[in-house]
Motif scaffolding. Structure first.
Motif, PDB file in Angstrom:
ATOM      1  N   PHE A 230      -5.032 -13.795   0.413  1.00 38.38           N
ATOM      2  CA  PHE A 230      -3.750 -13.662  -0.269  1.00 38.38           C
ATOM      3  C   PHE A 230      -2.675 -13.306   0.755  1.00 38.38           C
ATOM      4  O   PHE A 230      -2.414 -12.127   1.009  1.00 38.38           O
ATOM      5  N   PRO A 231      -2.032 -14.319   1.377  1.00 39.93           N
ATOM      6  CA  PRO A 231      -0.957 -14.002   2.308  1.00 39.93           C
ATOM      7  C   PRO A 231       0.237 -13.430   1.558  1.00 39.93           C
ATOM      8  O   PRO A 231       0.579 -13.901   0.470  1.00 39.93           O
ATOM      9  N   GLY A 232       0.845 -12.406   2.114  1.00 33.41           N
ATOM     10  CA  GLY A 232       1.975 -11.783   1.444  1.00 33.41           C
ATOM     11  C   GLY A 232       2.735 -10.874   2.366  1.00 33.41           C
ATOM     12  O   GLY A 232       2.699 -11.037   3.594  1.00 33.41           O
ATOM     13  N   ILE A 233       3.406  -9.902   1.788  1.00 33.73           N
ATOM     14  CA  ILE A 233       4.225  -8.970   2.544  1.00 33.73           C
ATOM     15  C   ILE A 233       3.807  -7.542   2.199  1.00 33.73           C
ATOM     16  O   ILE A 233       3.500  -7.239   1.039  1.00 33.73           O
ATOM     17  N   VAL A 234       3.777  -6.691   3.216  1.00 34.71           N
ATOM     18  CA  VAL A 234       3.414  -5.288   3.004  1.00 34.71           C
ATOM     19  C   VAL A 234       4.568  -4.602   2.284  1.00 34.71           C
ATOM     20  O   VAL A 234       5.711  -4.648   2.744  1.00 34.71           O
ATOM     21  N   THR A 235       4.275  -3.997   1.131  1.00 35.10           N
ATOM     22  CA  THR A 235       5.313  -3.335   0.338  1.00 35.10           C
ATOM     23  C   THR A 235       5.218  -1.819   0.387  1.00 35.10           C
ATOM     24  O   THR A 235       6.179  -1.141   0.045  1.00 35.10           O
ATOM     25  N   ALA A 236       4.072  -1.282   0.799  1.00 30.84           N
ATOM     26  CA  ALA A 236       3.933   0.168   0.894  1.00 30.84           C
ATOM     27  C   ALA A 236       2.789   0.513   1.837  1.00 30.84           C
ATOM     28  O   ALA A 236       1.764  -0.175   1.869  1.00 30.84           O
ATOM     29  N   VAL A 237       2.992   1.574   2.602  1.00 29.41           N
ATOM     30  CA  VAL A 237       1.946   2.129   3.464  1.00 29.41           C
ATOM     31  C   VAL A 237       1.980   3.634   3.280  1.00 29.41           C
ATOM     32  O   VAL A 237       2.998   4.271   3.530  1.00 29.41           O
ATOM     33  N   LYS A 238       0.871   4.186   2.790  1.00 27.65           N
ATOM     34  CA  LYS A 238       0.772   5.633   2.597  1.00 27.65           C
ATOM     35  C   LYS A 238      -0.323   6.150   3.520  1.00 27.65           C
ATOM     36  O   LYS A 238      -1.484   5.787   3.362  1.00 27.65           O
ATOM     37  N   LEU A 239       0.074   6.997   4.473  1.00 27.52           N
ATOM     38  CA  LEU A 239      -0.872   7.518   5.449  1.00 27.52           C
ATOM     39  C   LEU A 239      -1.298   8.929   5.111  1.00 27.52           C
ATOM     40  O   LEU A 239      -0.463   9.783   4.844  1.00 27.52           O
ATOM     41  N   GLY A 240      -2.599   9.163   5.139  1.00 26.51           N
ATOM     42  CA  GLY A 240      -3.148  10.505   5.026  1.00 26.51           C
ATOM     43  C   GLY A 240      -3.657  10.929   6.389  1.00 26.51           C
ATOM     44  O   GLY A 240      -3.454  10.230   7.385  1.00 26.51           O
ATOM     45  N   ASP A 241      -4.339  12.048   6.454  1.00 25.11           N
ATOM     46  CA  ASP A 241      -4.879  12.511   7.724  1.00 25.11           C
ATOM     47  C   ASP A 241      -5.953  11.566   8.261  1.00 25.11           C
ATOM     48  O   ASP A 241      -6.022  11.321   9.458  1.00 25.11           O
ATOM     49  N   VAL A 242      -6.796  11.046   7.358  1.00 24.09           N
ATOM     50  CA  VAL A 242      -7.900  10.173   7.751  1.00 24.09           C
ATOM     51  C   VAL A 242      -7.790   8.801   7.094  1.00 24.09           C
ATOM     52  O   VAL A 242      -8.017   7.783   7.732  1.00 24.09           O
ATOM     53  N   ALA A 243      -7.423   8.765   5.830  1.00 22.77           N
ATOM     54  CA  ALA A 243      -7.373   7.519   5.067  1.00 22.77           C
ATOM     55  C   ALA A 243      -5.934   7.035   4.899  1.00 22.77           C
ATOM     56  O   ALA A 243      -4.981   7.766   5.147  1.00 22.77           O
ATOM     57  N   ALA A 244      -5.811   5.786   4.474  1.00 24.65           N
ATOM     58  CA  ALA A 244      -4.493   5.194   4.225  1.00 24.65           C
ATOM     59  C   ALA A 244      -4.603   4.232   3.054  1.00 24.65           C
ATOM     60  O   ALA A 244      -5.683   3.764   2.709  1.00 24.65           O
ATOM     61  N   GLN A 245      -3.458   3.958   2.455  1.00 19.75           N
ATOM     62  CA  GLN A 245      -3.379   2.995   1.353  1.00 19.75           C
ATOM     63  C   GLN A 245      -2.288   1.989   1.721  1.00 19.75           C
ATOM     64  O   GLN A 245      -1.182   2.370   2.084  1.00 19.75           O
TER      65      GLN A 245
END
Length: 132
Positions: free
Chosen positions: A73-88
């Protein structure tokens, strides 16, 4: 010692055979010929060259490496949420919103940021992100 043909070396490096031949012609990777005249690269030399290539960040301008994940699914990044170890990471791919949970390190290595192109690849219940 395992040796690889130029075509096999190209596949392992994720480039075209023409690129691998040009690198060999330029002396970037050592080759030798077998008894039938085929150009071969020693496994140790290929391993060292692959590490050097990755460290140098040499951009060949070629397509991404092969993958077994087929639902892209090619697309555009709309959000990046960074934690200490994990990310969304969220990607909008046409009408589809895809969310992937991955390590912070992976997000940083890919350099993912809001507004950049990326491809979400889905296999079973996992979503993989490829930088465009």
């Amino acid at each position: 010692m395992q040796s690889y043909t130029i075509g096999q070396a190209a596949r392992l490096l994720g480039v075209s055979p023409d690129t691998a031949r040009r690198w060999a012609d330029a002396g970037r990777v050592a080759t030798h010929r077998d008894e039938s005249g085929r150009r071969l690269v020693d496994g140790r030399d290929l391993a060292a060259f692959s590490v050097e290539l990755a460290r140098s960040g040499d951009d060949t301008g070629e397509a991404a490496p092969y993958t077994s994940v087929r639902n892209a699914f090619p697309g555009i990044v709309t959000a990046v949420k960074l934690g200490d170890v994990a990310a969304q990471v969220e990607i909008q791919a046409g009408p589809h919103r895809l969310v992937s949970l991955l390590t912070r390190e992976a997000v940083e290595e890919l350099g993912l940021e809001v507004g950049m192109e990326a491809t979400a690849r889905v296999k079973s219940t996992n979503v993989h992100i490829d930088r465009a």
